[in-house]
Each structure stands twice: as structure tokens, then as C-alpha cells.
Design an enzyme around this catalytic site. Structure first.
Site, mmCIF file in Angstrom:
data_model
loop_
_atom_site.group_PDB
_atom_site.id
_atom_site.type_symbol
_atom_site.label_atom_id
_atom_site.label_comp_id
_atom_site.label_asym_id
_atom_site.label_seq_id
_atom_site.Cartn_x
_atom_site.Cartn_y
_atom_site.Cartn_z
ATOM 1 N N ASP A 95 0.795 -1.232 0.000
ATOM 2 C CA ASP A 95 0.000 0.000 0.000
ATOM 3 C C ASP A 95 0.829 1.284 0.000
ATOM 4 O O ASP A 95 0.435 2.284 -0.573
ATOM 5 C CB ASP A 95 -0.938 0.025 1.224
ATOM 6 C CG ASP A 95 -0.203 -0.231 2.540
ATOM 7 O OD1 ASP A 95 1.033 -0.379 2.515
ATOM 8 O OD2 ASP A 95 -0.868 -0.301 3.587
ATOM 9 N N HIS A 96 2.020 1.247 0.609
ATOM 10 C CA HIS A 96 2.756 2.500 0.802
ATOM 11 C C HIS A 96 3.536 2.958 -0.430
ATOM 12 O O HIS A 96 3.918 4.117 -0.510
ATOM 13 C CB HIS A 96 3.748 2.360 1.960
ATOM 14 C CG HIS A 96 3.113 2.518 3.307
ATOM 15 N ND1 HIS A 96 2.131 1.690 3.778
ATOM 16 C CD2 HIS A 96 3.327 3.419 4.299
ATOM 17 C CE1 HIS A 96 1.772 2.058 4.996
ATOM 18 N NE2 HIS A 96 2.482 3.121 5.335
ATOM 19 N N ASP A 160 3.356 -0.990 11.715
ATOM 20 C CA ASP A 160 2.887 0.318 11.296
ATOM 21 C C ASP A 160 2.195 0.911 12.509
ATOM 22 O O ASP A 160 1.434 0.221 13.199
ATOM 23 C CB ASP A 160 1.892 0.181 10.139
ATOM 24 C CG ASP A 160 1.564 1.542 9.561
ATOM 25 O OD1 ASP A 160 2.111 1.892 8.500
ATOM 26 O OD2 ASP A 160 0.764 2.270 10.191
ATOM 27 N N ARG A 448 -1.898 12.379 10.065
ATOM 28 C CA ARG A 448 -0.681 13.139 10.386
ATOM 29 C C ARG A 448 -0.531 14.341 9.483
ATOM 30 O O ARG A 448 -0.854 14.265 8.305
ATOM 31 C CB ARG A 448 0.550 12.241 10.192
ATOM 32 C CG ARG A 448 0.562 11.175 11.205
ATOM 33 C CD ARG A 448 1.914 10.528 11.356
ATOM 34 N NE ARG A 448 1.778 9.663 12.493
ATOM 35 C CZ ARG A 448 2.235 8.423 12.555
ATOM 36 N NH1 ARG A 448 2.920 7.923 11.555
ATOM 37 N NH2 ARG A 448 2.048 7.718 13.641
ATOM 38 N N SER A 643 5.909 7.370 13.230
ATOM 39 C CA SER A 643 5.914 6.061 12.581
ATOM 40 C C SER A 643 6.588 4.964 13.396
ATOM 41 O O SER A 643 7.390 5.217 14.285
ATOM 42 C CB SER A 643 6.650 6.211 11.257
ATOM 43 O OG SER A 643 7.008 4.973 10.734
ATOM 44 N N ARG A 645 8.516 2.923 11.774
ATOM 45 C CA ARG A 645 9.628 2.522 10.900
ATOM 46 C C ARG A 645 10.924 2.342 11.698
ATOM 47 O O ARG A 645 11.435 3.280 12.308
ATOM 48 C CB ARG A 645 9.800 3.514 9.751
ATOM 49 C CG ARG A 645 10.165 4.918 10.158
ATOM 50 C CD ARG A 645 10.079 5.909 8.988
ATOM 51 N NE ARG A 645 8.689 6.235 8.692
ATOM 52 C CZ ARG A 645 8.255 7.433 8.297
ATOM 53 N NH1 ARG A 645 9.084 8.427 8.122
ATOM 54 N NH2 ARG A 645 6.968 7.635 8.063
HETATM 55 C C1 MIC Z 1 2.925 6.552 8.648
HETATM 56 O O1 MIC Z 1 1.722 6.755 8.693
HETATM 57 O O2 MIC Z 1 3.773 7.354 9.060
HETATM 58 C C2 MIC Z 1 3.411 5.242 8.074
HETATM 59 C C3 MIC Z 1 4.105 5.530 6.822
HETATM 60 O O3 MIC Z 1 2.322 4.402 7.800
HETATM 61 C C4 MIC Z 1 4.341 4.601 9.105
HETATM 62 C C5 MIC Z 1 5.003 3.387 8.654
HETATM 63 C C6 MIC Z 1 6.197 3.608 7.800
HETATM 64 O O4 MIC Z 1 6.949 4.533 7.993
HETATM 65 O O5 MIC Z 1 6.409 2.764 6.924
HETATM 66 C C7 MIC Z 1 3.697 4.296 10.442
HETATM 67 O O6 MIC Z 1 2.749 4.936 10.812
HETATM 68 O O7 MIC Z 1 4.204 3.440 11.188
HETATM 69 FE FE1 SF4 Z 2 -0.804 4.756 5.000
HETATM 70 FE FE2 SF4 Z 2 0.209 5.438 7.382
HETATM 71 FE FE3 SF4 Z 2 -1.194 7.163 5.914
HETATM 72 FE FE4 SF4 Z 2 -2.403 5.163 7.004
HETATM 73 S S1 SF4 Z 2 -1.375 6.799 8.074
HETATM 74 S S2 SF4 Z 2 -2.700 5.877 4.909
HETATM 75 S S3 SF4 Z 2 -0.893 3.541 6.865
HETATM 76 S S4 SF4 Z 2 0.772 6.284 5.404
#
Ligand code: MIC
Ligand code: SF4
Length: 754
Positions: A95-96, A160, A448, A643, A645
């Protein structure tokens, strides 16, 4: 039939006795959170009452979910663990990595071509180890999990931070780094400090313009981005049971934005309806059989102050729609105050783009309610002033809303429908003109809104709101438009008001999809070859990190003293860097490039103590590494917010940073650092942050007797030769100290397999 129904049955069979044992041990009625936690202990039935906010406890989660950007590192680590199959049901979701540029059909094909080697790797590794694989286009991890895997009373972890979304279906679902997922998939226990409990009592009922999103926007305003740290938030009350299951998902989803370990709701009729409508009547029937165990004991909700560490009460009858932002999700402004605040703060009020959807807000109900507003545009002779985009959360939702005519409604207001993917939410938005860096405002229903997150432009002011409010503000093109009281001028010059949004909670005709995008793993994966090209610049097999040398760390240089907010987006930026999530060395070139250097207020510009010159953070760190000199990173409060990550921890580890010393950490990041064998330290006295100077040489003393609860000492040797020292704290337990000594948790698993 639901996936893994036998596993769900087994969980429900164990629950009653385990809960009874916990109730007896703790000698009190139990919250839902405690019921779920105590029925998922690694030891089985509880033998001790755990201290909230203090005891480290081993858990046995029921399942693991991973998204493509974090799964690469999680599975590269899992491959090193030497196990033939995953120990618990696990899934991977693509998805990302899909960029939102033109529209879904073209963007998806471009992503499939561009990310081929990563998708091939993830698909083959899933096939081999028994992991369910959701192809690109199937949807966003959290939406797909809610639709297929989440179940009341279950416990899961996911790589995630928004894994917590599954709390909408009454789970304890927690975001973790890949190394934690790797442990659980390898059949090991998963450790968590027993959380504190925050109760949120929702009285009254949502009405008019107010939606579940406004509940969490309000809670974020109250608790701030760190107020939930170390706690599970449990929602209850008439306002909770009268809300849809997917609305509960939205609230839980954004619990990540207050740093909460997770959030949850007791099982109720809305959850049963959602399970039935998503083809899981079998799960609903099982849950109905144990329903008293899937919510708190009645005494708890009758007297919440007695059983929660903190209680917040929100009256939904009077709750106003909110807009949170810019640049942080906890700056909450009720819509009636927006005019005044925008003026006072100089926020640009022209709304350029409204974006709805994402993992947070793309339920059928969200889309139906937003569409009820879009419908009024033509009916009332209006024109939509801003651009408008939709990112559906899953193919199931997309197909269903198309069938039910909502996509054509949005088309009529000139909307762009992006792929069922993260897209603009994670900087995968090729927004035309963003590179010019102009000051502008967008409103979105994502979670976010850190600087640069959506389009890479530091001057984009992003405000978070419900899909309904985003749609209304996009129609008006004005951030200060209050649809509850204000009017718009139509094509006849008349003043018209938008009617409050309305829409079905669930599709009357049921959900549908031609191909939901699932690929089952091989029955016997032993012969499957995992695809990783040795010349790839996107995937790199991991080499073990080296073990601790057994002595104090001395002569460290200060890599950066970060000032102010330093989220995982600052430490390891997403957007264009997502492509290197499977290649540790390449992605390390983004390390800390977003962090502000305390000494010159610049980003990606630090002093190299060896040459005296200023340069980019990653290059400077590589120079220290080449010279065999360790470094330290210093930070402010809630360091590593955002995140899950683990790249934000692995990059410094890989490039030779030895310790991260901050005023406070966000939970997942702190654990990620520990897992990778780093030292994660906090100032015993926050004011000592001020003592650290740019040219210091730094010693970390006391590692020879590194022990739980025992502070270490930092010794600063300033450029003029003077010295000062102070105490620093840590939260390592015995096991975590072993990780540090071994050079990372994985080194221990690897050793136990051989
Ligand atoms: C996000 O919303 O910041 C992400 C991208 O989904 C991250 C995961 C990532 O950095 O791959 C998260 O929320 O953990
Ligand atoms: Fe994707 Fe993270 Fe955004 Fe949700 S918050 S849509 S998992 S990047």
C-alpha cells in the site's frame, strides 16, 4: 467464512478462565483492556497481578500484519531467524509504495512496474513462509485488516503505528518495529510494559456535522502528542455504543497521534453489524457467545475513576467539528474559532486541496456522508472552489462506493480518485507545483500533518478534519467557512447553506468486489525461492551488527543536537525515500536530514569535528564511521514520535551512532533502538540538554555494570578541556540489556537457532 476462524475459536475458548484468574489475582473488576491483555499472556493463565506502567510482560499476540514499506526490513530479519514458517497467522499489504499522480488506474500500473522487484520479493517471501499477501491495489493495511482479520477481544501487532485502527473492532492492536514482528513470527514472546489505562467516557450522541473524527481531534487537543504514551485508551458510554464500528476505527487509528499504545472499544451491536456485513457472521456468532468477556465488567464503566489512571469525559451532544493543525495533529481548533485563530496566526485561509480517504477515514459511512455534501453542489447551484481527491482504503470499499454511485457524485465536483493506497498521506503525492515551496493550505481526513508530509513542501499548512468537513471546506475553498452557521453564494447570487451530511453506516446491498487482491501462500513453501538480486539498489540482505565491545563508550563525537520536534519523518523521511526501505545502506543517506541542528538552526547541516567543516548529517556520520569514531545523537521531548519505521533506529546503528540521548522518547522508537542494540538514554535532569556543546567529546560511563533501574553517567569533555558530568536514565530490563550486549536482539535469536 472468516480467515483463521479456528484461531479465533481457540482465543474465545481460553478467554473465560483466563479472565476469571486475572480478576481473582487483581481482586477487582476488570477493564476490557486488562481482559484482553490477561488472556494473551505468554505464560497462559496469569500467575501474578501486573503493575500498570511498571511490569514488563510477555504476550502472545494472535496475529501479525505488515505493510510493504516496513515488511521488507521485518522479513529480511525474519529470514535470518532460520524458521521454516511463521508461527502465527501473518499478512503483508502492498500500500505504501504507490504514488498518487494522475488517477488510480494509471498510477497503480506505474507502481507495479516501478516496484516490481520489491513486490516480487514480498510475494515470494510470503509464499515461502506461509504469509497471506495482499497485492498492490488491494488496499491500505489497516482497512484490509479491519475488513478481514480484526476480531473483538483479539490481540495483534503490526509494523505500522496505525495498526491501532483495529481497536475499532474491539482488539488490542499495537504498532511495532519489524524486529518485534520478527520475534512473534519466529514463535517468540512479545514484550510490552503493562500499560496504564485512560478511560474516555462518551456521553450523548453524534449529530449533525460532528463525526467520530471530531472525538479523536478533541482528545488529541486534550492529551497532546505525548499524552497517551504508555497507556491504552478505552472508550465507553452511550456515545460509543451508538457510533458505527468504522467510526470507532477512526478514533482508534488516530490514537497513534497521541502516542497511545493503542485504543479500544467494547464489543457491541455496531461491531456485530460490521462483521456480518463484511462476510464474517461466523465471527459475530462466536463473539456473541462470549460477549460479557469482550467488554469491561459493569462496575468499571459505572465508576471509571476507580479503575482507570485517568478519565476524560466528552459530551457528543455538544461536540463541535474540529480542525487540527497545522504541522502537528494536536493543535485542535473548533470550527467556530477558526476564523479568529487563522487570522491571529497568519495561516493561509484559501483551501487549495481537500483530500479524503486514507486508512483513517475511508469507510462506507465516511464516503457516503461526504458524497451527500458533494451532491448538494449541483443541486444548490454551487461550484467547488478547491481541488478534491479521494484515496479509498480498500478495493472492497472502492468497488462498493462505485457501484452505489458515490464515485460519479465526486466526479461531478471534479474529484480525482487515487489508488487504494497511502498515496498523499505518506508523501507519495506528485503534487504539481509543490517544488516551488509556496505557502498554501490543504485540508485532509488523514491522521498526520507534520511538515512536508503530504507533498514535500515545508510551506504547506495541512489541517486534519473529518471527511465531511474536508468536503465542505473544499466546496467553500475557505478554511474559516463554518458550515453550521455560514452561507455560500450560488450561481444565482443567492445565499445558501449546506445541509448537514448524512449517509448509511453500511451498504444496503452489502459490500462487493470483483477481486479483493488476496494471494494465499503455498501449502508447503520449502521449495519456494526468495527473490533478491545481489545487484539491487532497493533490497539488501542484512549483515549482523557487531556485539558490544565490553567497555564504556569513550571519545564519542556529537553528531547532532536536534532541536524541537524530531519525529520519525525527521529521522528517516518517507516520500521519495520509501523506495529504499529494503536497502539499509541506501536509505541511511536520509538519516536525520529533517532534524534541526540546535547550534545553527539548519536542517541537514552539522559540524564535522574532524575537519571543522559543516556538511550533511549522513555524510558527516559516514566520515566518523570511516575514522572508527562513535557518535551520539541528542534530542528533545517525544523524540521519534510518529511512525513505527525501524529504519529510524537501524540507520544510526548501521552508520555507527552509539547512543541517542533525549529528554523523552516515543514508545515504538525507543523499543526499536533497543532492539537494534543501540543505547536509548534520557536525561535524568532535562536541563542537562543545555550543557551539551557542539565540540564536546562524550563518554558514557557505567556500562560495565549496566543494570535495570540503574542510571549511567555522561561525561562531557568540552573543547577547552573542562569536564562536566551528569546522570542519564534508561528503561532497559535484563533481557534488553542482553540485546545491547549482543549487538541487537536478532543476534540472540540467530544464535538460538544454530
Ligand atoms: C505513517 O503513517 O507514518 C506510516 C508511513 O504508515 C508509518 C510506517 C512507515 O513509515 O512505513 C507508520 O505509521 O508506522
Ligand atoms: Fe498509509 Fe500510514 Fe497514511 Fe495510514 S497513516 S494511509 S498507513 S501512510
Amino acid at each position: 467464512m472468516a480467515f483463521d476462524i479456528e484461531m479465533i475459536k481457540a482465543v474465545y475458548e481460553r478467554m473465560p478462565a483466563r479472565i476469571a484468574a486475572a480478576r481473582a489475582l487483581t481482586g477487582k473488576p476488570l477493564t476490557l483492556t486488562e481482559k484482553i491483555l490477561y488472556s494473551h499472556l505468554w505464560e497462559g493463565t496469569a500467575s501474578t497481578a501486573y503493575a500498570r506502567g511498571a511490569s514488563y510482560v510477555d504476550f502472545a499476540p494472535d496475529r501479525v500484519a505488515m505493510q510493504d514499506a516496513t515488511a521488507q526490513m521485518a522479513l529480511l530479519q525474519f529470514m535470518q531467524a532460520g524458521r521454516p514458517q511463521v508461527a502465527v497467522p501473518s499478512t503483508v499489504h502492498c500500500d505504501h509504495l504507490i504514488e498518487a499522480k494522475v488517477a488510480s488506474s494509471t498510477d497503480l500500473q506505474v507502481a507495479v512496474d516501478k516496484n516490481k522487484e520489491v513486490y516480487d520479493f514480498l510475494s515470494s517471501v510470503s509464499d515461502k513462509y506461509g504469509i497471506g499477501f495482499w497485492k498492490p491495489g488491494a488496499g491500505i493495511i489497516h482497512q484490509v485488516v479491519l475488513e478481514n482479520y480484526a476480531f473483538p477481544g483479539g490481540m495483534m501487532i503490526g509494523t505500522d503505528s496505525h495498526t491501532v485502527n483495529a481497536g475499532g473492532l474491539g482488539m488490542i492492536a499495537i504498532g511495532v518495529g519489524g524486529a518485534d514482528a520478527c520475534d512473534v513470527m519466529a514463535g517468540l514472546a512479545w514484550e510490552l510494559k503493562f500499560p496504564k489505562l485512560i478511560g474516555v467516557k462518551l456521553t450523548g450522541k453524534l449529530n449533525g456535522w460532528t463525526s467520530p473524527k471530531d472525538v479523536i481531534l478533541k482528545v488529541a487537543g486534550i492529551l497532546t502528542v505525548k499524552g497517551g504514551t504508555g497507556a491504552v485508551v478505552e472508550y465507553f458510554g452511550e456515545g460509543a455504543t451508538s457510533m458505527s464500528c468504522t467510526g470507532k476505527g477512526t478514533i482508534c487509528n488516530m490514537g497513534a497521534e497521541i502516542g497511545a499504545t493503542t485504543s479500544t472499544f467494547g464489543y457491541d451491536a455496531s461491531m456485530a453489524r460490521y462483521l456480518e456485513s463484511t462476510g464474517r457472521a461466523d465471527v459475530a456468532a462466536l463473539a456473541n457467545g462470549v460477549k460479557e468477556h469482550l467488554t469491561a465488567d459493569p462496575e468499571v464503566y459505572a465508576n471509571p475513576e476507580k479503575y482507570f489512571d485517568q478519565v476524560i469525559e466528552i459530551d457528543l451532544d455538544t461536540l463541535e467539528p474540529h480542525l487540527n493543525g497545522p504541522f502537528t495533529p494536536d493543535l485542535a481548533t473548533p470550527i467556530s474559532k477558526m476564523k479568529e485563530l487563522a487570522e491571529k496566526n497568519g495561516w493561509p485561509t484559501k483551501v487549495e486541496v481537500g483530500l479524503i480517504g486514507s486508512c483513517t477515514n475511508s469507510s462506507y459511512e465516511d464516503i457516503a456522508r461526504a458524497a451527500s455534501l458533494a451532491n448538494q453542489v449541483a443541486a444548490k447551484g454551487l461550484k467547488t472552489k478547491a481541488q478534491f481527491t479521494i484515496t479509498p482504503g480498500s478495493e472492497l470499499v472502492r468497488y462498493t462506493i462505485e457501484r452505489d454511485g458515490f464515485i460519479s457524485t465526486f466526479d461531478s465536483i471534479g474529484a480525482t480518485v487515487f489508488s487504494n493506497a497511502c498515496g498523499p498521506c505518506i508523501g507519495q503525492w506528485a503534487r504539481p507545483g509543490a517544488e516551488k515551496g509556496e505557502k498554501n493550505t490543504i485540508v485532509h481526513s488523514f491522521n498526520r500533518n507534520f511538515a512536508k508530509r503530504a507533498d514535500g513542501n515545508p510551506n504547506t499548512f495541512a489541517f486534519v478534519a473529518s471527511p465531511e468537513m474536508v468536503t465542505a471546506l473544499a466546496i467553500a475553498g475557505d478554511l474559516t467557512f463554518n458550515p453550521l452557521t455560514d452561507t455560500l453564494t450560488n450561481d444565482k447570487g443567492e445565499q445558501v447553506k449546506l445541509d448537514a451530511p448524512s449517509g448509511d453506516e453500511l451498504p444496503k446491498l452489502g459490500f462487493a468486489a470483483e477481486d479483493a487482491g488476496y494471494q494465499a501462500p503455498a501449502e508447503d513453501g520449502s521449495g519456494v525461492q526468495v527473490k533478491v538480486s545481489p545487484t539491487s539498489d532497493r533490497l539488501q540482505l542484512l549483515d549482523p551488527f557487531t556485539a558490544w565491545e565490553g567497555s564504556d563508550l569513550t571519545g564519542l563525537k556529537l553528531l547532532i543536537k536536534a532541536k524541537g520536534k524530531c519525529t520519525t519523518d525527521h529521522i528517516s523521511m518517507a516520500g521519495p525515500w520509501l523506495k529504499y526501505r529494503g536497502h539499509l545502506d541506501n536509505i541511511s543517506n536520509n538519516m536525520l536530514i529533517g532534524a534541526v541542528n540546535f547550534f545553527n538552526e539548519k536542517t541537514d547541516n552539522v559540524k564535522n569535528a574532524l575537519t571543522g567543516e559543516y556538511g550533511p548529517v549522513p555524510a558527516t556520520q559516514r566520515a566518523y564511521k570511516a575514522a572508527g569514531i562513535g557518535t551520539i545523537v541528542v534530542g528533545d521531548t517525544n523524540y521519534g514520535e510518529g511512525s513505527s519505521r525501524e529504519h529510524a533506529a537501524m540507520e544510526p546503528r548501521h552508520l555507527g551512532v552509539r547512543a541517542v540521548l533525549v529528554k523523552s522518547f516515543a514508545r515504538i522508537h525507543e523499543t526499536n533502538l533497543k532492539k537494534q542494540g543501540m543505547l536509548a538514554l534520557t536525561f535524568a535532569n532535562e536541563a542537562d540538554y543545555d550543557k551539551i556543546q557542539e565540540d564536546d567529546s562524550i563518554n558514557i560511563i557505567g556500562l560495565g555494570s549496566f543494570a535495570p533501574e540503574k542510571s549511567l553517567t555522561i561525561e562531557l569533555v568540552h573543547a577547552d578541556g573542562s569536564k562536566e558530568s551528569f546522570a542519564v536514565n534508561h528503561t532497559y530490563n535484563e533481557q534488553q540489556i542482553e540485546w545491547f550486549k549482543a549487538g541487537g536482539a536478532l543476534n540472540i535469536i540467530r544464535a538460538s537457532v544454530k
